[in-house]
Scaffold this motif. Sequence first.
Motif, PDB file in Angstrom:
ATOM      1  N   VAL A   1       0.863  -1.173   0.000  1.00  0.00           N
ATOM      2  CA  VAL A   1       0.000   0.000   0.000  1.00  0.00           C
ATOM      3  C   VAL A   1       0.905   1.230   0.000  1.00  0.00           C
ATOM      4  O   VAL A   1       2.039   1.173   0.482  1.00  0.00           O
ATOM      5  CB  VAL A   1      -0.962   0.012   1.210  1.00  0.00           C
ATOM      6  N   PRO A   2       0.447   2.349  -0.548  1.00  0.00           N
ATOM      7  CA  PRO A   2       1.271   3.557  -0.552  1.00  0.00           C
ATOM      8  C   PRO A   2       1.557   4.040   0.873  1.00  0.00           C
ATOM      9  O   PRO A   2       0.755   3.823   1.787  1.00  0.00           O
ATOM     10  CB  PRO A   2       0.405   4.580  -1.291  1.00  0.00           C
ATOM     11  N   ASP A   3       2.691   4.701   1.042  1.00  0.00           N
ATOM     12  CA  ASP A   3       2.988   5.329   2.333  1.00  0.00           C
ATOM     13  C   ASP A   3       1.845   6.265   2.691  1.00  0.00           C
ATOM     14  O   ASP A   3       1.263   6.917   1.820  1.00  0.00           O
ATOM     15  CB  ASP A   3       4.273   6.154   2.256  1.00  0.00           C
ATOM     16  N   GLY A   4       1.532   6.340   3.970  1.00  0.00           N
ATOM     17  CA  GLY A   4       0.488   7.243   4.408  1.00  0.00           C
ATOM     18  C   GLY A   4      -0.175   6.754   5.670  1.00  0.00           C
ATOM     19  O   GLY A   4       0.259   5.796   6.301  1.00  0.00           O
ATOM     20  N   THR A   5      -1.244   7.420   6.017  1.00  0.00           N
ATOM     21  CA  THR A   5      -2.003   7.097   7.217  1.00  0.00           C
ATOM     22  C   THR A   5      -3.198   6.242   6.847  1.00  0.00           C
ATOM     23  O   THR A   5      -3.930   6.553   5.904  1.00  0.00           O
ATOM     24  CB  THR A   5      -2.467   8.384   7.923  1.00  0.00           C
ATOM     25  N   TYR A   6      -3.388   5.183   7.607  1.00  0.00           N
ATOM     26  CA  TYR A   6      -4.511   4.264   7.430  1.00  0.00           C
ATOM     27  C   TYR A   6      -5.285   4.226   8.738  1.00  0.00           C
ATOM     28  O   TYR A   6      -4.765   4.581   9.790  1.00  0.00           O
ATOM     29  CB  TYR A   6      -3.999   2.876   7.029  1.00  0.00           C
ATOM     30  N   TYR A   7      -6.516   3.820   8.649  1.00  0.00           N
ATOM     31  CA  TYR A   7      -7.413   3.855   9.792  1.00  0.00           C
ATOM     32  C   TYR A   7      -7.838   2.437  10.137  1.00  0.00           C
ATOM     33  O   TYR A   7      -8.205   1.677   9.250  1.00  0.00           O
ATOM     34  CB  TYR A   7      -8.630   4.731   9.461  1.00  0.00           C
ATOM     35  N   TYR A   8      -7.756   2.099  11.418  1.00  0.00           N
ATOM     36  CA  TYR A   8      -8.128   0.756  11.819  1.00  0.00           C
ATOM     37  C   TYR A   8      -9.361   0.770  12.708  1.00  0.00           C
ATOM     38  O   TYR A   8      -9.644   1.742  13.400  1.00  0.00           O
ATOM     39  CB  TYR A   8      -6.978   0.043  12.529  1.00  0.00           C
ATOM     40  N   VAL A   9     -10.072  -0.351  12.652  1.00  0.00           N
ATOM     41  CA  VAL A   9     -11.181  -0.628  13.556  1.00  0.00           C
ATOM     42  C   VAL A   9     -10.928  -2.037  14.082  1.00  0.00           C
ATOM     43  O   VAL A   9     -10.794  -2.985  13.302  1.00  0.00           O
ATOM     44  CB  VAL A   9     -12.550  -0.566  12.839  1.00  0.00           C
ATOM     45  N   ILE A  10     -10.828  -2.145  15.394  1.00  0.00           N
ATOM     46  CA  ILE A  10     -10.606  -3.441  16.022  1.00  0.00           C
ATOM     47  C   ILE A  10     -11.789  -3.732  16.924  1.00  0.00           C
ATOM     48  O   ILE A  10     -12.124  -2.938  17.804  1.00  0.00           O
ATOM     49  CB  ILE A  10      -9.297  -3.457  16.842  1.00  0.00           C
TER      50      ILE A  10
ATOM     51  N   SER B   1     -21.574  -8.079  26.848  1.00  0.00           N
ATOM     52  CA  SER B   1     -22.534  -8.581  25.861  1.00  0.00           C
ATOM     53  C   SER B   1     -22.238  -8.066  24.462  1.00  0.00           C
ATOM     54  O   SER B   1     -22.615  -8.687  23.474  1.00  0.00           O
ATOM     55  CB  SER B   1     -23.956  -8.210  26.269  1.00  0.00           C
ATOM     56  N   GLU B   2     -21.584  -6.907  24.365  1.00  0.00           N
ATOM     57  CA  GLU B   2     -21.229  -6.309  23.078  1.00  0.00           C
ATOM     58  C   GLU B   2     -19.708  -6.221  22.981  1.00  0.00           C
ATOM     59  O   GLU B   2     -19.034  -6.005  23.984  1.00  0.00           O
ATOM     60  CB  GLU B   2     -21.826  -4.910  22.947  1.00  0.00           C
ATOM     61  N   PRO B   3     -19.157  -6.346  21.776  1.00  0.00           N
ATOM     62  CA  PRO B   3     -17.697  -6.218  21.643  1.00  0.00           C
ATOM     63  C   PRO B   3     -17.226  -4.787  21.906  1.00  0.00           C
ATOM     64  O   PRO B   3     -17.962  -3.833  21.673  1.00  0.00           O
ATOM     65  CB  PRO B   3     -17.430  -6.619  20.190  1.00  0.00           C
ATOM     66  N   ASN B   4     -16.013  -4.666  22.410  1.00  0.00           N
ATOM     67  CA  ASN B   4     -15.367  -3.363  22.519  1.00  0.00           C
ATOM     68  C   ASN B   4     -14.829  -2.992  21.155  1.00  0.00           C
ATOM     69  O   ASN B   4     -14.256  -3.840  20.460  1.00  0.00           O
ATOM     70  CB  ASN B   4     -14.212  -3.395  23.522  1.00  0.00           C
ATOM     71  N   ILE B   5     -14.988  -1.731  20.761  1.00  0.00           N
ATOM     72  CA  ILE B   5     -14.511  -1.244  19.474  1.00  0.00           C
ATOM     73  C   ILE B   5     -13.394  -0.235  19.732  1.00  0.00           C
ATOM     74  O   ILE B   5     -13.562   0.709  20.504  1.00  0.00           O
ATOM     75  CB  ILE B   5     -15.640  -0.565  18.667  1.00  0.00           C
ATOM     76  N   TYR B   6     -12.257  -0.464  19.085  1.00  0.00           N
ATOM     77  CA  TYR B   6     -11.120   0.448  19.181  1.00  0.00           C
ATOM     78  C   TYR B   6     -10.846   0.993  17.785  1.00  0.00           C
ATOM     79  O   TYR B   6     -10.828   0.234  16.815  1.00  0.00           O
ATOM     80  CB  TYR B   6      -9.884  -0.285  19.709  1.00  0.00           C
ATOM     81  N   LYS B   7     -10.624   2.300  17.694  1.00  0.00           N
ATOM     82  CA  LYS B   7     -10.353   2.946  16.414  1.00  0.00           C
ATOM     83  C   LYS B   7      -9.103   3.802  16.546  1.00  0.00           C
ATOM     84  O   LYS B   7      -8.825   4.339  17.610  1.00  0.00           O
ATOM     85  CB  LYS B   7     -11.526   3.846  15.996  1.00  0.00           C
ATOM     86  N   GLY B   8      -8.369   3.927  15.443  1.00  0.00           N
ATOM     87  CA  GLY B   8      -7.196   4.760  15.463  1.00  0.00           C
ATOM     88  C   GLY B   8      -6.505   4.764  14.111  1.00  0.00           C
ATOM     89  O   GLY B   8      -7.113   4.377  13.100  1.00  0.00           O
ATOM     90  N   THR B   9      -5.260   5.184  14.111  1.00  0.00           N
ATOM     91  CA  THR B   9      -4.506   5.267  12.868  1.00  0.00           C
ATOM     92  C   THR B   9      -3.236   4.423  12.958  1.00  0.00           C
ATOM     93  O   THR B   9      -2.704   4.199  14.036  1.00  0.00           O
ATOM     94  CB  THR B   9      -4.102   6.718  12.537  1.00  0.00           C
ATOM     95  N   VAL B  10      -2.809   3.982  11.814  1.00  0.00           N
ATOM     96  CA  VAL B  10      -1.515   3.315  11.655  1.00  0.00           C
ATOM     97  C   VAL B  10      -0.863   3.954  10.439  1.00  0.00           C
ATOM     98  O   VAL B  10      -1.521   4.194   9.424  1.00  0.00           O
ATOM     99  CB  VAL B  10      -1.659   1.789  11.522  1.00  0.00           C
ATOM    100  N   THR B  11       0.419   4.287  10.563  1.00  0.00           N
ATOM    101  CA  THR B  11       1.126   4.990   9.488  1.00  0.00           C
ATOM    102  C   THR B  11       2.116   4.056   8.825  1.00  0.00           C
ATOM    103  O   THR B  11       2.900   3.387   9.508  1.00  0.00           O
ATOM    104  CB  THR B  11       1.863   6.220  10.024  1.00  0.00           C
ATOM    105  N   ILE B  12       2.075   4.007   7.504  1.00  0.00           N
ATOM    106  CA  ILE B  12       3.022   3.213   6.719  1.00  0.00           C
ATOM    107  C   ILE B  12       4.125   4.150   6.235  1.00  0.00           C
ATOM    108  O   ILE B  12       3.855   5.149   5.546  1.00  0.00           O
ATOM    109  CB  ILE B  12       2.349   2.555   5.493  1.00  0.00           C
ATOM    110  N   ILE B  13       5.362   3.836   6.604  1.00  0.00           N
ATOM    111  CA  ILE B  13       6.548   4.580   6.146  1.00  0.00           C
ATOM    112  C   ILE B  13       7.563   3.551   5.702  1.00  0.00           C
ATOM    113  O   ILE B  13       7.922   2.661   6.457  1.00  0.00           O
ATOM    114  CB  ILE B  13       7.154   5.447   7.281  1.00  0.00           C
ATOM    115  N   ARG B  14       8.010   3.662   4.489  1.00  0.00           N
ATOM    116  CA  ARG B  14       9.008   2.711   3.979  1.00  0.00           C
ATOM    117  C   ARG B  14      10.296   3.434   3.700  1.00  0.00           C
ATOM    118  O   ARG B  14      10.395   4.539   3.390  1.00  0.00           O
ATOM    119  CB  ARG B  14       8.503   2.023   2.720  1.00  0.00           C
TER     120      ARG B  14
END
Length: 73
Positions: free
Chosen positions: A43-52, A60-73
């Motif tokens: 994937v191109p270098d840059g910021t990506y967004y995750y949902v875990i 009773s419901e899953p916990n949702i975590y959101k944030g960013t992960v940055t790709i730098i090569r």
Amino acid sequence: LWEIPCLNLFTNRVQVFNRWGLQVFEAVNYDGSWDGTNLGQDVPDGTYYYVISVDEPQLSEPNIYKGTVTIIR
């Protein structure tokens, strides 16, 4: 590789999206295997967004975590 400490202790779903909202990665019970590729291509270098989503037995419901992960090569 993208390692998320202790995630393997829970049932989980990991999704990664690019800045346009297109999914570039998804895994159920993520094992640390995402290497910054989509369909075998880097994937191109840059910021990506995750949902875990993490299933915890006492909730009773899953916990949702959101944030960013940055790709730098």
